[in-house]
Design an enzyme around this catalytic site. Structure first.
Site, PDB file in Angstrom:
ATOM      1  N   SER A   1       0.824  -1.206   0.000  1.00 54.22           N
ATOM      2  CA  SER A   1       0.000   0.000   0.000  1.00 54.22           C
ATOM      3  C   SER A   1       0.869   1.271   0.000  1.00 54.22           C
ATOM      4  O   SER A   1       0.770   2.110  -0.893  1.00 54.22           O
ATOM      5  CB  SER A   1      -0.903  -0.047   1.232  1.00 54.22           C
ATOM      6  OG  SER A   1      -1.659   1.117   1.337  1.00 54.22           O
TER       7      SER A   1
ATOM      8  N   HIS B   1       6.184   4.380   9.712  1.00 60.75           N
ATOM      9  CA  HIS B   1       5.472   4.237  10.994  1.00 60.75           C
ATOM     10  C   HIS B   1       6.550   3.917  12.027  1.00 60.75           C
ATOM     11  O   HIS B   1       7.511   3.200  11.729  1.00 60.75           O
ATOM     12  CB  HIS B   1       4.449   3.102  10.876  1.00 60.75           C
ATOM     13  CG  HIS B   1       3.711   2.766  12.143  1.00 60.75           C
ATOM     14  ND1 HIS B   1       3.206   3.711  13.003  1.00 60.75           N
ATOM     15  CD2 HIS B   1       3.376   1.570  12.675  1.00 60.75           C
ATOM     16  CE1 HIS B   1       2.599   3.105  14.008  1.00 60.75           C
ATOM     17  NE2 HIS B   1       2.696   1.807  13.837  1.00 60.75           N
TER      18      HIS B   1
HETATM   19  N1  LIG Z   1      -1.392   0.873   4.868  1.00 67.01           N
HETATM   20  C1  LIG Z   1      -1.223   2.164   5.026  1.00 67.01           C
HETATM   21  O1  LIG Z   1      -1.841   2.952   4.336  1.00 67.01           O
HETATM   22  C2  LIG Z   1      -0.284   2.734   6.037  1.00 67.01           C
HETATM   23  C3  LIG Z   1       0.843   2.047   6.400  1.00 67.01           C
HETATM   24  N2  LIG Z   1       1.801   2.642   7.148  1.00 67.01           N
HETATM   25  C4  LIG Z   1       3.010   1.908   7.479  1.00 67.01           C
HETATM   26  O2  LIG Z   1       3.718   1.622   6.270  1.00 67.01           O
HETATM   27  C5  LIG Z   1       4.444   0.391   6.412  1.00 67.01           C
HETATM   28  C6  LIG Z   1       4.024  -0.561   5.297  1.00 67.01           C
HETATM   29  O3  LIG Z   1       2.660  -0.907   5.477  1.00 67.01           O
HETATM   30  P1  LIG Z   1       1.724  -1.300   4.235  1.00 67.01           P
HETATM   31  O4  LIG Z   1       2.090  -0.475   3.040  1.00 67.01           O
HETATM   32  O5  LIG Z   1       0.328  -1.294   4.761  1.00 67.01           O
HETATM   33  O6  LIG Z   1       2.198  -2.814   3.970  1.00 67.01           O
HETATM   34  P2  LIG Z   1       1.599  -3.865   2.933  1.00 67.01           P
HETATM   35  O7  LIG Z   1       1.223  -5.069   3.703  1.00 67.01           O
HETATM   36  O8  LIG Z   1       0.568  -3.233   2.045  1.00 67.01           O
HETATM   37  O9  LIG Z   1       2.859  -4.193   2.004  1.00 67.01           O
HETATM   38  C7  LIG Z   1       4.013  -4.772   2.506  1.00 67.01           C
HETATM   39  C8  LIG Z   1       5.025  -4.942   1.399  1.00 67.01           C
HETATM   40  O10 LIG Z   1       6.242  -5.449   1.970  1.00 67.01           O
HETATM   41  C9  LIG Z   1       6.596  -6.665   1.320  1.00 67.01           C
HETATM   42  N3  LIG Z   1       7.280  -7.529   2.265  1.00 67.01           N
HETATM   43  C10 LIG Z   1       6.753  -8.467   3.090  1.00 67.01           C
HETATM   44  N4  LIG Z   1       7.738  -9.029   3.831  1.00 67.01           N
HETATM   45  C11 LIG Z   1       8.892  -8.420   3.441  1.00 67.01           C
HETATM   46  C12 LIG Z   1      10.255  -8.588   3.809  1.00 67.01           C
HETATM   47  N5  LIG Z   1      10.618  -9.468   4.735  1.00 67.01           N
HETATM   48  N6  LIG Z   1      11.172  -7.835   3.179  1.00 67.01           N
HETATM   49  C13 LIG Z   1      10.826  -6.919   2.241  1.00 67.01           C
HETATM   50  N7  LIG Z   1       9.550  -6.730   1.844  1.00 67.01           N
HETATM   51  C14 LIG Z   1       8.599  -7.470   2.447  1.00 67.01           C
HETATM   52  C15 LIG Z   1       5.287  -7.228   0.816  1.00 67.01           C
HETATM   53  O11 LIG Z   1       5.533  -8.142  -0.237  1.00 67.01           O
HETATM   54  P3  LIG Z   1       4.552  -9.383  -0.583  1.00 67.01           P
HETATM   55  O12 LIG Z   1       3.619  -8.869  -1.624  1.00 67.01           O
HETATM   56  O13 LIG Z   1       5.432 -10.442  -1.107  1.00 67.01           O
HETATM   57  O14 LIG Z   1       3.866  -9.752   0.708  1.00 67.01           O
HETATM   58  C16 LIG Z   1       4.611  -5.945   0.333  1.00 67.01           C
HETATM   59  O15 LIG Z   1       5.136  -5.536  -0.903  1.00 67.01           O
HETATM   60  C17 LIG Z   1       4.122  -0.118   7.808  1.00 67.01           C
HETATM   61  O16 LIG Z   1       5.140   0.340   8.666  1.00 67.01           O
HETATM   62  C18 LIG Z   1       2.779   0.560   8.144  1.00 67.01           C
HETATM   63  O17 LIG Z   1       2.546   0.702   9.535  1.00 67.01           O
HETATM   64  C19 LIG Z   1       1.710   3.947   7.541  1.00 67.01           C
HETATM   65  C20 LIG Z   1       0.616   4.698   7.215  1.00 67.01           C
HETATM   66  C21 LIG Z   1      -0.522   4.115   6.517  1.00 67.01           C
HETATM   67 MG   LIG Z   2      -1.318   2.226  11.758  1.00 67.57          MG
END
Ligand SMILES: NC(=O)C1=CN([C@@H]2O[C@H](COP(=O)(O)OP(=O)(O)OC[C@H]3O[C@@H](n4cnc5c(N)ncnc54)[C@H](OP(=O)(O)O)[C@@H]3O)[C@@H](O)[C@H]2O)C=CC1
Ligand SMILES: [Mg+2]
Ligand SMILES: CC[C@](O)(C(C)=O)C(=O)O
Ligand SMILES: [Mg+2]
Length: 337
Positions: free
Chosen positions: A28, A109
């Site tokens: 995301s 975050h």
């Molecule tokens: N969702 C949001 O809108 C918000 C999120 N945040 C923060 O942003 C950060 C990301 O959250 P979000 O975008 O929701 O996450 P998502 O779950 O949407 O995406 C996570 C991404 O990381 C990849 N991933 C998973 N495991 C690993 C790893 N070990 N090494 C590298 N990449 C990996 C996933 O790949 P795969 O597709 O293979 O699983 C995917 O591309 C968090 O810290 C969250 O708290 C902050 C504000 C709002």
């Molecule tokens: Mg949060």
């Protein structure tokens, strides 16, 4: 306002354009940051594990995808946008060995820094750029020439200009078009967790489900209960979003407003407020973080059970049928990540 707010004119895009940025994770937030950084003229590389299902999505957008370790080794600025629970292991295995003096470690975050799960060396900048909205909105706003407000914080200022670099990053993803608010890792983490647990996600979902249960258990049609407890919530929240609670009260009928004013405080009463205080205490003491890390390490048994129970709640089946009748609401996910 008591907080400091920074806009485009306060940020020097050149600071980030002169650095190579590794965005680790392409979900995301990751896809939104990476695409907007690139559109802002920043040299971006994506870090994803070899078997990641996000890899094709990033490659389809023409982005260069490496392993997290390779991306961290190449980059000057490493933005970690993997799930919070994956970050500690990811940092230990792929990022820490590739940090060097002068590099910067960024977060979306503050969870892992606030709770000491990641302890970066003293010679790197540690900062946060946290958009206050879901990633797909962050990207949509950027493309429309606008932005989502974001929080910017510095935990460790090794270079002496970590805040300037973070502001430049915020500008590159559209954040300073709307306004970037200076905060701390502690404030961002604790308020974000409280908001999602007590109000936005936990509180709102439980309120909707409980209202639906009370009506259907009293013999009312589930379809009618769904409209009253879930569907119309968006109309009400949209009004609050546009002009606060006062604007919502201006638009609803006097009958609704009298019911709101006289009955609302009976639903969200002093017991609920006390429970909210307890929840905040668990966040501040680190109890919630310890519980969540242990749950994750145990393979998430409770998470899986509660998620399945939520999905099986009767409101979901009713909602699926009703949304099929509303061409404008049951939108497929069309975004790039
Ligand atoms: N969702 C949001 O809108 C918000 C999120 N945040 C923060 O942003 C950060 C990301 O959250 P979000 O975008 O929701 O996450 P998502 O779950 O949407 O995406 C996570 C991404 O990381 C990849 N991933 C998973 N495991 C690993 C790893 N070990 N090494 C590298 N990449 C990996 C996933 O790949 P795969 O597709 O293979 O699983 C995917 O591309 C968090 O810290 C969250 O708290 C902050 C504000 C709002
Ligand atoms: Mg949060
Ligand atoms: C409200 C949930 C959130 O905090 C967010 C989108 O801001 C999250 O962690 O996903
Ligand atoms: Mg949040």
């Amino acid at each position: 306002m008591s907080v400091e707010v920074f806009y485009d004119d306060d940020a020097d895009l050149g600071l980030i354009q002169g650095r190579k940025v590794a965005v680790i994770g392409y979900g995301s937030q990751g896809h939104a940051h990476a695409l907007s950084l690139r559109d802002s003229g920043v040299d971006v590389v994506i870090g994803l594990p070899a078997g990641s299902k996000s890899r094709p999505k990033a490659e389809e957008q023409g982005l260069r995808v490496l392993t997290p370790a390779e991306a961290a080794a190449e980059a000057d600025v490493i933005m970690i946008l993997a799930p919070d629970t994956a970050q500690r292991g990811l940092y230990a295995e792929a990022i820490a060995p590739n940090l060097a003096a002068g590099k910067a470690l960024f977060f979306g975050h503050g969870f892992n820094i606030r709770y000491g799960l990641i302890k970066p060396p003293a010679d790197v900048d540690v900062a946060m750029v946290a958009p206050k909205g879901p990633g797909h909105l962050v990207r949509r706003q950027y493309v429309d020439g606008k932005g989502v407000p974001c929080l910017v914080a510095v935990e460790q200022d090794a270079s002496g200009n970590a805040f300037g670099l973070a502001l430049a990053y915020a500008k590159a993803i559209g954040g300073t078009r709307a306004g970037a608010i200076r905060t701390t890792f502690t404030e961002e983490t604790e308020t974000d967790l409280f908001g999602e647990q007590a109000v936005l996600c936990g509180g709102a979902a439980a309120l909707v489900q409980t209202g639906f249960e009370v009506l259907t258990e009293a013999g009312y049609a589930p379809e009618v209960a769904y409209f009253e407890c879930l569907h119309e919530l968006k109309l009400i929240v949209d009004l609050m979003y546009e002009g606060g609670i006062a604007r919502m009260r201006y638009s609803i009928s006097d009958t609704a407003e009298y019911g709101d004013l006289s009955r609302g405080p009976r639903v969200i009463d002093s017991r609920v407020k006390e429970e909210m205080r307890k929840i905040l205490g668990e966040i501040q003491s680190g109890e919630f973080a310890r519980e969540w890390v242990a749950e994750d390490e145990a393979g998430r048994p409770n998470f899986a059970k509660w998620r399945a129970e939520g999905a099986a709640h009767p409101i979901e089946e009713t909602g699926q049928k009703l949304r099929a009748m509303m061409s404008w609401v049951d939108r497929p996910i069309t975004e790039t990540a």
